[in-house]
Scaffold this motif. Structure first.
Motif, PDB file in Angstrom:
ATOM      1  N   GLU A 187       0.829  -1.224   0.000  1.00  0.00           N
ATOM      2  CA  GLU A 187       0.000   0.000   0.000  1.00  0.00           C
ATOM      3  C   GLU A 187       0.859   1.269   0.000  1.00  0.00           C
ATOM      4  O   GLU A 187       0.546   2.219  -0.735  1.00  0.00           O
ATOM      5  N   PRO A 188       1.961   1.321   0.790  1.00  0.00           N
ATOM      6  CA  PRO A 188       2.840   2.498   0.679  1.00  0.00           C
ATOM      7  C   PRO A 188       3.394   2.678  -0.740  1.00  0.00           C
ATOM      8  O   PRO A 188       3.486   3.812  -1.236  1.00  0.00           O
ATOM      9  N   ALA A 189       3.716   1.580  -1.414  1.00  0.00           N
ATOM     10  CA  ALA A 189       4.209   1.680  -2.799  1.00  0.00           C
ATOM     11  C   ALA A 189       3.107   2.218  -3.707  1.00  0.00           C
ATOM     12  O   ALA A 189       3.347   3.081  -4.564  1.00  0.00           O
ATOM     13  N   ARG A 190       1.914   1.741  -3.500  1.00  0.00           N
ATOM     14  CA  ARG A 190       0.783   2.184  -4.330  1.00  0.00           C
ATOM     15  C   ARG A 190       0.554   3.693  -4.151  1.00  0.00           C
ATOM     16  O   ARG A 190       0.341   4.419  -5.127  1.00  0.00           O
ATOM     17  N   ASP A 241      10.309  -3.694  -9.973  1.00  0.00           N
ATOM     18  CA  ASP A 241      11.066  -2.448 -10.158  1.00  0.00           C
ATOM     19  C   ASP A 241      10.257  -1.528 -11.060  1.00  0.00           C
ATOM     20  O   ASP A 241       9.891  -1.921 -12.173  1.00  0.00           O
ATOM     21  N   VAL A 242      10.028  -0.316 -10.587  1.00  0.00           N
ATOM     22  CA  VAL A 242       9.207   0.621 -11.355  1.00  0.00           C
ATOM     23  C   VAL A 242      10.028   1.876 -11.649  1.00  0.00           C
ATOM     24  O   VAL A 242      10.522   2.536 -10.726  1.00  0.00           O
ATOM     25  N   GLU A 243      10.170   2.210 -12.933  1.00  0.00           N
ATOM     26  CA  GLU A 243      10.810   3.477 -13.356  1.00  0.00           C
ATOM     27  C   GLU A 243       9.732   4.541 -13.453  1.00  0.00           C
ATOM     28  O   GLU A 243       8.703   4.325 -14.107  1.00  0.00           O
ATOM     29  N   LYS A 279      11.396   0.365  -5.823  1.00  0.00           N
ATOM     30  CA  LYS A 279      11.630  -1.082  -5.830  1.00  0.00           C
ATOM     31  C   LYS A 279      10.882  -1.716  -4.669  1.00  0.00           C
ATOM     32  O   LYS A 279      11.051  -1.309  -3.508  1.00  0.00           O
ATOM     33  N   LEU A 280      10.050  -2.710  -5.008  1.00  0.00           N
ATOM     34  CA  LEU A 280       9.399  -3.536  -3.985  1.00  0.00           C
ATOM     35  C   LEU A 280      10.130  -4.865  -4.014  1.00  0.00           C
ATOM     36  O   LEU A 280      10.196  -5.509  -5.064  1.00  0.00           O
ATOM     37  N   SER A 281      10.671  -5.285  -2.878  1.00  0.00           N
ATOM     38  CA  SER A 281      11.381  -6.573  -2.896  1.00  0.00           C
ATOM     39  C   SER A 281      10.896  -7.453  -1.759  1.00  0.00           C
ATOM     40  O   SER A 281      10.016  -7.073  -0.983  1.00  0.00           O
ATOM     41  N   MET A 282      11.468  -8.645  -1.675  1.00  0.00           N
ATOM     42  CA  MET A 282      11.077  -9.641  -0.673  1.00  0.00           C
ATOM     43  C   MET A 282       9.555  -9.861  -0.684  1.00  0.00           C
ATOM     44  O   MET A 282       8.897  -9.898   0.363  1.00  0.00           O
ATOM     45  N   GLY A 283       9.004  -9.984  -1.892  1.00  0.00           N
ATOM     46  CA  GLY A 283       7.584 -10.318  -2.018  1.00  0.00           C
ATOM     47  C   GLY A 283       6.633  -9.228  -1.566  1.00  0.00           C
ATOM     48  O   GLY A 283       5.475  -9.518  -1.252  1.00  0.00           O
ATOM     49  N   THR A 329      12.033   0.455  -1.421  1.00  0.00           N
ATOM     50  CA  THR A 329      13.032   1.522  -1.538  1.00  0.00           C
ATOM     51  C   THR A 329      12.609   2.464  -2.659  1.00  0.00           C
ATOM     52  O   THR A 329      11.970   2.042  -3.629  1.00  0.00           O
ATOM     53  N   VAL A 330      12.985   3.739  -2.497  1.00  0.00           N
ATOM     54  CA  VAL A 330      12.779   4.728  -3.551  1.00  0.00           C
ATOM     55  C   VAL A 330      14.132   5.357  -3.816  1.00  0.00           C
ATOM     56  O   VAL A 330      14.771   5.870  -2.884  1.00  0.00           O
ATOM     57  N   ASN A 331      14.585   5.276  -5.058  1.00  0.00           N
ATOM     58  CA  ASN A 331      15.927   5.744  -5.434  1.00  0.00           C
ATOM     59  C   ASN A 331      16.987   5.174  -4.493  1.00  0.00           C
ATOM     60  O   ASN A 331      17.848   5.899  -3.970  1.00  0.00           O
TER      61      ASN A 331
END
Ligand code: NAP
Length: 308
Positions: free
Chosen positions: A126-129, A233-235, A242-246, A251-253
């Motif tokens: 949700e934070p990534a969204r 990974d989203v540009e 980057k969303l990792s570990m499922g 991370t952002v930049n």
């Protein structure tokens, strides 16, 4: 409010690892029975089938269906036709038409139906969204590579039709992707790699387009040894997300973004509790539709037999 009396159907790996402890920790649910052909719990009444369970424990209000996907439709239909609420493990069906039929059956029986894409409930999704909602996405790469021998030993159903093969984990990535992206995603092309002794693929490459023509490339592999990769990974016009570990690390930049500690299945059961209070159906079959489309249009490549 009294806890909802719930029963688990299908006492396999995910039921034991996640559903039993998550229900025990939930303020909304009480596990009162289990149905599984060959297994039971010591301290919970256990039956061989959902039919036997319902006859012995008619007061059960909801079911969590944790079976293999191939048998889920008939069990879900039986539960819904008896007016019981249903949580479906992922994938919600073997085909899109099964899932659509279940929505119809749930509506006719005024029952709650929840297609629980557990990866969508990972803490960083949700934070990534939210971060992406304010940016222009330029391109996406999904890399979901794990070792089937480590994560799915002794699960032959994965290699039978309807078991999804590499899409069993891969559909988790697609469930996150379809949550992150606001518009419908169209599958443009696919390559599916089938071991000569399996009915489902062991690797896949997909290319998807969003309504603005932004391309997502998806790489799925079930034979990854060493480090395992579950990343998106989203540009964007404001840099790289980057969303990792499922879906648990964001991370952002390349800078870590703190997220609130939570468990996927704790969130799954909290959401199911909300749906029950609001008497709502929540079934999004977009991830399954993309997999179905990959099977429809995918180029098939024969590879070496899979030896477990
Ligand atoms: P599993 O360990 O093979 O367990 C599946 C269970 O289904 C078996 O224990 C079996 O019970 C039961 N079953 C089969 N036919 C049944 C029937 N007619 N009635 C009642 N139960 C029946 O598989 P799993 O890994 O738990 O996966 C189950 C589902 O959860 C899959 O859709 C998978 O994609 C999803 N999932 C798995 C994971 C994971 O990490 N493994 C994570 C998230 C989601 P008996 O043993 O008693 O015969």
């Amino acid at each position: 409010m009294a806890k909802v009396k719930i029963a688990i159907v299908g006492l396999g790996k995910i039921a034991r690892d996640q559903h039993v402890p998550s229900i025990a920790a939930s303020p909304d649910f009480e596990l009162i029975a289990v149905a599984s052909p060959h297994h039971g719990l010591e301290d919970v009444p256990s039956y061989k089938s959902i039919e036997a369970l319902l006859q012995a424990v008619p007061g059960v209000e909801a079911f969590a269906l944790c079976t293999t996907p191939q048998v889920r439709f008939d069990i879900a239909r039986f539960a819904l036709e008896h007016g019981k609420h249903v949580l479906l493990e992922k994938p919600p069906g073997v085909t899109v038409s099964e899932v659509r039929a279940l929505i119809d059956i749930a509506q006719r029986n005024a029952a709650v139906l929840f297609a629980s894409w557990h990866s969508r409930f990972a803490q960083a999704v949700e934070p990534a969204r939210s971060w992406l909602a304010a940016r222009k996405v330029l391109g996406i790469a999904v890399t979901w590579k794990e070792d089937v021998r480590v994560w799915h030993p002794g699960q032959p159903w994965i290699w039978k039709a309807g078991g999804l093969g590499v899409f069993d984990p891969g559909i988790n990535a697609l469930s996150i992707l379809t949550r992150l992206m606001p518009g419908a995603l169209a599958l443009k092309s696919a390559a599916l790699f089938f071991p000569s002794n399996c009915e489902t693929p062991i690797a896949a490459q997909l290319s998807l387009s969003d309504p603005h023509g932004v391309i997502t490339q998806v790489e799925l592999d079930f034979l990854q040894t060493g480090p395992q990769t579950w990343s998106i990974d989203v540009e964007t016009d404001a840099g790289r997300l980057k969303l990792s570990m499922g879906g648990t690390v964001l991370t952002v930049n390349d800078e870590p973004v703190p997220t609130v500690q939570a468990t996927e299945y704790g969130n799954v059961y909290a959401h199911f509790g909300r749906l029950l209070r609001e008497r709502r159906i929540d079934v999004d079959y977009a991830p399954l539709q993309l997999v179905a489309d990959a099977f429809l249009c995918g180029r098939r490549v024969a590879v070496d037999p899979f030896i477990e």
